[in-house]
Scaffold this active site. Sequence first.
Site, mmCIF file in Angstrom:
data_model
loop_
_atom_site.group_PDB
_atom_site.id
_atom_site.type_symbol
_atom_site.label_atom_id
_atom_site.label_comp_id
_atom_site.label_asym_id
_atom_site.label_seq_id
_atom_site.Cartn_x
_atom_site.Cartn_y
_atom_site.Cartn_z
ATOM 1 N N GLN A 154 0.733 -1.139 -0.004
ATOM 2 C CA GLN A 154 -0.022 0.133 -0.105
ATOM 3 C C GLN A 154 0.959 1.307 -0.014
ATOM 4 O O GLN A 154 1.549 1.529 0.874
ATOM 5 C CB GLN A 154 -0.990 -0.011 1.315
ATOM 6 C CG GLN A 154 -1.797 1.214 1.417
ATOM 7 C CD GLN A 154 -2.464 1.151 2.798
ATOM 8 O OE1 GLN A 154 -2.211 0.536 3.548
ATOM 9 N NE2 GLN A 154 -3.663 1.865 2.809
ATOM 10 N N SER A 157 1.405 6.597 2.514
ATOM 11 C CA SER A 157 1.918 7.731 3.454
ATOM 12 C C SER A 157 3.280 8.157 2.641
ATOM 13 O O SER A 157 3.921 7.233 2.043
ATOM 14 C CB SER A 157 2.729 6.877 4.802
ATOM 15 O OG SER A 157 0.977 6.264 5.394
ATOM 16 N N GLU A 288 -9.575 -1.100 5.321
ATOM 17 C CA GLU A 288 -8.709 -1.508 6.171
ATOM 18 C C GLU A 288 -8.869 -1.433 7.406
ATOM 19 O O GLU A 288 -8.419 -2.216 8.518
ATOM 20 C CB GLU A 288 -7.446 -0.175 5.802
ATOM 21 C CG GLU A 288 -6.305 -0.589 6.750
ATOM 22 C CD GLU A 288 -5.178 0.374 6.350
ATOM 23 O OE1 GLU A 288 -5.454 1.156 5.359
ATOM 24 O OE2 GLU A 288 -4.095 0.086 6.924
HETATM 25 C C1 LIG Z 1 3.366 -0.874 11.421
HETATM 26 C C2 LIG Z 1 2.877 0.140 10.539
HETATM 27 C C3 LIG Z 1 2.760 -0.145 9.098
HETATM 28 C C4 LIG Z 1 2.415 0.824 8.048
HETATM 29 N N1 LIG Z 1 2.239 0.384 6.803
HETATM 30 C C5 LIG Z 1 1.781 1.346 5.991
HETATM 31 C C6 LIG Z 1 1.606 0.999 4.509
HETATM 32 O O1 LIG Z 1 1.882 -0.231 4.243
HETATM 33 N N2 LIG Z 1 1.493 1.987 3.730
HETATM 34 C C7 LIG Z 1 1.219 3.173 4.113
HETATM 35 O O2 LIG Z 1 0.808 4.068 3.345
HETATM 36 N N3 LIG Z 1 1.609 3.543 5.251
HETATM 37 C C8 LIG Z 1 1.703 2.659 6.269
HETATM 38 N N4 LIG Z 1 1.856 3.007 7.548
HETATM 39 C C9 LIG Z 1 1.851 4.364 8.017
HETATM 40 C C10 LIG Z 1 0.516 4.979 8.799
HETATM 41 O O3 LIG Z 1 -0.558 4.874 7.851
HETATM 42 C C11 LIG Z 1 1.128 6.272 9.325
HETATM 43 O O4 LIG Z 1 2.257 6.086 10.165
HETATM 44 C C12 LIG Z 1 -0.268 7.109 10.050
HETATM 45 O O5 LIG Z 1 -1.093 7.284 9.190
HETATM 46 C C13 LIG Z 1 0.129 8.203 10.924
HETATM 47 O O6 LIG Z 1 0.952 8.787 10.151
HETATM 48 P P1 LIG Z 1 2.507 9.560 10.421
HETATM 49 O O7 LIG Z 1 3.325 8.637 10.830
HETATM 50 O O8 LIG Z 1 2.814 10.398 9.544
HETATM 51 O O9 LIG Z 1 1.914 10.455 11.599
HETATM 52 P P2 LIG Z 1 1.705 12.034 11.840
HETATM 53 O O10 LIG Z 1 0.635 12.304 10.943
HETATM 54 O O11 LIG Z 1 2.999 12.880 11.762
HETATM 55 O O12 LIG Z 1 0.995 11.976 13.312
HETATM 56 C C14 LIG Z 1 1.959 12.145 14.446
HETATM 57 C C15 LIG Z 1 1.225 12.360 15.782
HETATM 58 O O13 LIG Z 1 0.343 13.325 15.626
HETATM 59 C C16 LIG Z 1 -1.115 12.964 15.822
HETATM 60 N N5 LIG Z 1 -1.829 13.881 14.615
HETATM 61 C C17 LIG Z 1 -1.629 14.010 13.461
HETATM 62 N N6 LIG Z 1 -2.555 14.719 13.076
HETATM 63 C C18 LIG Z 1 -3.670 15.068 14.099
HETATM 64 C C19 LIG Z 1 -4.829 15.805 14.132
HETATM 65 N N7 LIG Z 1 -5.295 16.411 13.072
HETATM 66 N N8 LIG Z 1 -5.533 15.716 15.382
HETATM 67 C C20 LIG Z 1 -4.878 15.060 16.567
HETATM 68 N N9 LIG Z 1 -3.810 14.286 16.475
HETATM 69 C C21 LIG Z 1 -2.921 14.441 15.153
HETATM 70 C C22 LIG Z 1 -1.202 11.646 15.316
HETATM 71 O O14 LIG Z 1 -2.354 10.865 16.158
HETATM 72 C C23 LIG Z 1 0.279 10.941 15.914
HETATM 73 O O15 LIG Z 1 -0.009 10.768 17.221
HETATM 74 C C24 LIG Z 1 2.180 2.069 8.523
HETATM 75 C C25 LIG Z 1 2.506 2.670 9.899
HETATM 76 C C26 LIG Z 1 3.015 1.443 10.893
HETATM 77 C C27 LIG Z 1 3.091 2.006 12.217
#
Ligand SMILES: Cc1cc2nc3c(=O)[nH]c(=O)nc-3n(C[C@H](O)[C@H](O)[C@H](O)COP(=O)(O)OP(=O)(O)OC[C@H]3O[C@@H](n4cnc5c(N)ncnc54)[C@H](O)[C@@H]3O)c2cc1C
Length: 418
Positions: A154, A157, A288
């Site tokens: 997928q 991100s 998902e």
């Molecule tokens: C094990 C694992 C597998 C994954 N696999 C995939 C994959 O296969 N493909 C893919 O595309 N992605 C994948 N992801 C990514 C995942 O979708 C993202 O990590 C997730 O959407 C959060 O984005 P970020 O890591 O950029 O954190 P950020 O968006 O930067 O968030 C950081 C923190 O801020 C908080 N936050 C952010 N915005 C807000 C808001 N508006 N209000 C309140 N709190 C907020 C979040 O809750 C978090 O605690 C994976 C992640 C993990 C951990």
Amino acid sequence: MRGSVRPDDRLGSLTGCQISSRSVDLWDDEVDRGFREEVRAFLEGSLGGEFALVRGRGGPGDEHALFDERLDWERHLGRNGWTCVAWPKEHGGRGLSLRQQVIYHEEYARARGPGRLGHIGEGLVGPTLMAFGTDEQQRRFLPAIAAGEELWCQGYSEPDAGSDLANIQTRAVPVVDGDGDGGDGDGGAWAITGQKVWTSLAHWADWCFVLARTSPVDPGPGGRKHHGISYLLVPMRQVGVDIRPIVQVTGDSEFNEVFFDGARTSTANVVGEVGDGWRVAMGTLGFERGASTLGQQLNFRSELDAVVELARRNGRATDPVVRQRLARAHVELEVMRLNALRSTPGTDVVNKLHWASVHRSLGELAVDVLGPAGQLDPGDPLQRLFLFSRADTIYGGSNEIQRNIIGERALGLPKEPR
Ligand SMILES: Cc1cc2nc3c(=O)[nH]c(=O)nc-3n(C[C@H](O)[C@H](O)[C@H](O)COP(=O)(O)OP(=O)(O)OC[C@H]3O[C@@H](n4cnc5c(N)ncnc54)[C@H](O)[C@@H]3O)c2cc1C
């Protein structure tokens, strides 16, 4: 009420009351009992024999184990019609009811079936293609997913687009030289450039569903970031795709950075309309957060069983606080299972928030029961459970994001300030 309480009564004896650590099969009528027997016989026959090596392997924190053997297993399931059990028959599935899906996944967990390699194809892109894909796309991709012949990842991100997914910067531009290798002799292609991150299983995937911007954000007042995004199916094994593993706290690298540098895909591989990929992407996210995790959730029961067993062995079961937490975990898992049984479109966000939080608490309970020993053996399955379950409240949309959605869509609260 029909059903049976299993003789395995470990939690009951632990807490001094007559309840079962196993779920009560409230719904097993004669047909379902027959079905349960059929699943059990198939799994026991296979995992007790030819596939004994993969039994219990490849779960969270153990993803790298025995790839070739698990791929064989995936294909064995496919040949015998035991992948994609929720898909309609016309798409190569088994067309199981929700109840029978639950039975299937319970039996799979009980038999300690290995971590599935094909879950992203089966749970995410397959249902998306059924909902949004063309007949041609369904014919091209669904049978290979059901047979375990093609694995998917997928590509959502990016470094600056996680929770704020519409901020993606990966671009796709049309090219006229017609060498998109979608495998259908196409006359046109898209060239994709940009970086994805946290891409689970990209190192094994044959294909990736990629969100890419196909037109820039309109800088005017009506310009919205989620317009102009397209949903492309991109072959992973080509020049122009560079996959770099990210080592995780578990020591494995289940996910990766993926760099696209002019990678090609055929124009036939856009799902939905060009520029309307956000709608398709949200459809996939619904899958998902919804039933695609049913198997994973039902596996939590075996994890709790292991924690209870350990508490009995190492004496922690005499600690009243630990006993309370074990009992609470039992109740939470039961609630989760019953929720899964009545899940309908629209309950996915609530369910995701619930099961992710329950699993994270279970991981915390596991290391507390392990005690200081939990820090010593990095291979310990309960330590791995703790480490991996930290991710559950992040992927598929973090808990905070699910709460925002509930606040705005279910409770009608004002939109959060941006
Ligand atoms: C094990 C694992 C597998 C994954 N696999 C995939 C994959 O296969 N493909 C893919 O595309 N992605 C994948 N992801 C990514 C995942 O979708 C993202 O990590 C997730 O959407 C959060 O984005 P970020 O890591 O950029 O954190 P950020 O968006 O930067 O968030 C950081 C923190 O801020 C908080 N936050 C952010 N915005 C807000 C808001 N508006 N209000 C309140 N709190 C907020 C979040 O809750 C978090 O605690 C994976 C992640 C993990 C951990």
